[in-house]
Motif scaffolding. Sequence first.
Motif, PDB file in Angstrom:
ATOM      1  N   ALA A 186     -32.638  -3.400  -5.145  1.00  0.00           N
ATOM      2  CA  ALA A 186     -32.639  -2.048  -4.336  1.00  0.00           C
ATOM      3  C   ALA A 186     -34.064  -1.512  -4.349  1.00  0.00           C
ATOM      4  O   ALA A 186     -34.815  -1.895  -4.999  1.00  0.00           O
ATOM      5  N   PRO A 187     -34.143  -0.890  -3.220  1.00  0.00           N
ATOM      6  CA  PRO A 187     -35.514  -0.274  -2.994  1.00  0.00           C
ATOM      7  C   PRO A 187     -36.046   0.766  -3.942  1.00  0.00           C
ATOM      8  O   PRO A 187     -37.253   0.906  -3.936  1.00  0.00           O
ATOM      9  N   ASP A 188     -35.098   1.227  -4.616  1.00  0.00           N
ATOM     10  CA  ASP A 188     -35.405   2.055  -5.601  1.00  0.00           C
ATOM     11  C   ASP A 188     -35.365   1.582  -7.135  1.00  0.00           C
ATOM     12  O   ASP A 188     -35.277   2.190  -8.144  1.00  0.00           O
ATOM     13  N   GLY A 189     -35.451   0.285  -7.238  1.00  0.00           N
ATOM     14  CA  GLY A 189     -35.328  -0.522  -8.479  1.00  0.00           C
ATOM     15  C   GLY A 189     -34.083  -0.425  -9.245  1.00  0.00           C
ATOM     16  O   GLY A 189     -33.251  -0.134  -8.893  1.00  0.00           O
ATOM     17  N   LEU A 190     -34.214  -0.770 -10.564  1.00  0.00           N
ATOM     18  CA  LEU A 190     -33.188  -0.806 -11.411  1.00  0.00           C
ATOM     19  C   LEU A 190     -32.592   0.369 -11.567  1.00  0.00           C
ATOM     20  O   LEU A 190     -31.217   0.114 -11.580  1.00  0.00           O
ATOM     21  N   GLN A 191     -32.979   1.550 -11.616  1.00  0.00           N
ATOM     22  CA  GLN A 191     -32.196   2.825 -11.634  1.00  0.00           C
ATOM     23  C   GLN A 191     -31.244   2.913 -10.551  1.00  0.00           C
ATOM     24  O   GLN A 191     -30.265   3.360 -10.552  1.00  0.00           O
ATOM     25  N   GLY A 192     -31.955   2.554  -9.225  1.00  0.00           N
ATOM     26  CA  GLY A 192     -31.149   2.877  -8.165  1.00  0.00           C
ATOM     27  C   GLY A 192     -30.131   1.600  -7.903  1.00  0.00           C
ATOM     28  O   GLY A 192     -28.825   2.198  -7.628  1.00  0.00           O
ATOM     29  N   PHE A 193     -30.143   0.606  -8.374  1.00  0.00           N
ATOM     30  CA  PHE A 193     -29.201  -0.420  -8.483  1.00  0.00           C
ATOM     31  C   PHE A 193     -27.953  -0.106  -9.320  1.00  0.00           C
ATOM     32  O   PHE A 193     -26.817  -0.316  -9.060  1.00  0.00           O
ATOM     33  N   VAL A 194     -28.260   0.588 -10.647  1.00  0.00           N
ATOM     34  CA  VAL A 194     -27.259   0.713 -11.488  1.00  0.00           C
ATOM     35  C   VAL A 194     -26.615   2.089 -11.000  1.00  0.00           C
ATOM     36  O   VAL A 194     -25.264   2.037 -11.218  1.00  0.00           O
ATOM     37  N   LEU A 220     -24.292   0.603  -8.275  1.00  0.00           N
ATOM     38  CA  LEU A 220     -23.307  -0.663  -8.468  1.00  0.00           C
ATOM     39  C   LEU A 220     -22.794  -0.669 -10.093  1.00  0.00           C
ATOM     40  O   LEU A 220     -22.253  -1.624 -10.527  1.00  0.00           O
ATOM     41  N   GLY A 221     -23.480   0.448 -10.743  1.00  0.00           N
ATOM     42  CA  GLY A 221     -22.868   0.399 -12.100  1.00  0.00           C
ATOM     43  C   GLY A 221     -21.336   0.443 -12.648  1.00  0.00           C
ATOM     44  O   GLY A 221     -20.901  -0.044 -13.141  1.00  0.00           O
ATOM     45  N   PRO A 222     -20.476   1.213 -11.491  1.00  0.00           N
ATOM     46  CA  PRO A 222     -19.256   1.201 -11.691  1.00  0.00           C
ATOM     47  C   PRO A 222     -18.566  -0.143 -11.722  1.00  0.00           C
ATOM     48  O   PRO A 222     -17.812  -0.586 -12.487  1.00  0.00           O
ATOM     49  N   LEU A 282     -16.140  -5.324 -13.726  1.00  0.00           N
ATOM     50  CA  LEU A 282     -16.241  -6.623 -13.709  1.00  0.00           C
ATOM     51  C   LEU A 282     -16.492  -7.154 -15.151  1.00  0.00           C
ATOM     52  O   LEU A 282     -15.963  -8.277 -15.764  1.00  0.00           O
ATOM     53  N   GLY A 283     -17.627  -6.508 -15.741  1.00  0.00           N
ATOM     54  CA  GLY A 283     -17.631  -6.869 -17.255  1.00  0.00           C
ATOM     55  C   GLY A 283     -16.380  -6.797 -17.949  1.00  0.00           C
ATOM     56  O   GLY A 283     -16.410  -7.488 -19.007  1.00  0.00           O
ATOM     57  N   ALA A 284     -15.833  -5.666 -18.087  1.00  0.00           N
ATOM     58  CA  ALA A 284     -14.584  -5.562 -18.684  1.00  0.00           C
ATOM     59  C   ALA A 284     -13.448  -6.419 -18.356  1.00  0.00           C
ATOM     60  O   ALA A 284     -12.453  -6.826 -19.358  1.00  0.00           O
ATOM     61  N   ALA A 285     -13.258  -7.135 -16.965  1.00  0.00           N
ATOM     62  CA  ALA A 285     -12.405  -8.127 -16.711  1.00  0.00           C
ATOM     63  C   ALA A 285     -12.705  -9.468 -17.097  1.00  0.00           C
ATOM     64  O   ALA A 285     -11.811 -10.300 -16.993  1.00  0.00           O
TER      65      ALA A 285
END
Length: 312
Positions: A239-247, A250-252, A257-260
């Motif tokens: 992500a151009p704005d790093g981990l924070q922007g990625f999460v 795409l966090g939801p 996927l983690g729950a599934a």
Amino acid sequence: MSRVACIGAGTVGRAWAVVFARAGYDVGLFDAIEGEVERTAIPGARRTLELLAENGLLTEDVDTVVARIKSASSIAEAVTGAIFVQESVREDVAVKREVFTEIAAHAPAEAILASSTSAIPGSEFLTGFPHPERALVVHPVNPPSLIPLVELCGTGVTSPETIAAARQLMTDAGMRPIVLKKEIDGFILNRLQFTLVAEALHLVGEGYCTPEDIDAVLTDGLALRWASIGPFEVAHLNAPDGLQGFVDRLGPMMRQLGAAARTDYNWTPEQIASAHAELSQRVPLDTIAERQAWRDRQILALRQMKLREQNV
């Protein structure tokens, strides 16, 4: 020359002997099976050292390094005068307790006592002898002679000085230590590894793909990034704005996927037999040793590439 002891001369124990001998230590190597050290461990260590030499990862000649590894007739003989003891016997709490009782009775009081256990918390077997503050888990990736990562984990009574000294010794021996802040079953590597394997069994077992597909996803996908950067940095760079922007974006999906995922997937014997049959077609059982040798060459080629990158 400082002395190190390796207790247990199986695949992991003999690999540790290579690590320490290559770093310049005299190594006392003991195994409970009489003759095992001379019959298989030292010849195996020689083959590993020859492979390292062929790949430019040995600074001395093979004979010089092999000569530092000596067979010991008992635990007492192996640990006498040692500054560091690495245990690599089978994963059985009772056996490990018995072995460490004997190690502690004969090793110098200032020696660091370490276990290669891959899953058992050290507090279950590393505290029942005098001066338990000198003991900890030093968990390698098999084989440590080729893969440098090692996990250091105290028992709750391990002293900070012991952890710091073990970390320095591992670093000086060419390893890449990480330090766990507290105990957890399986430590870090195996929890990550077995979680992935469990979900892979779920995906194959429920008919989403084949074992070969799973392996391709890793070798031709994830591993090409993971060989140089881990999952946190992968996300940071995606992500151009790093981990924070990625999460943020795409966090939801990550949570969904983690729950599934089915890390508790109840695979059946039939599913394992089917996967085994497919793997055995790709790698027949009588070629496993040959394939292991190929794997080791691949590991060393990758290490050479990473070393060149670090030296640029």
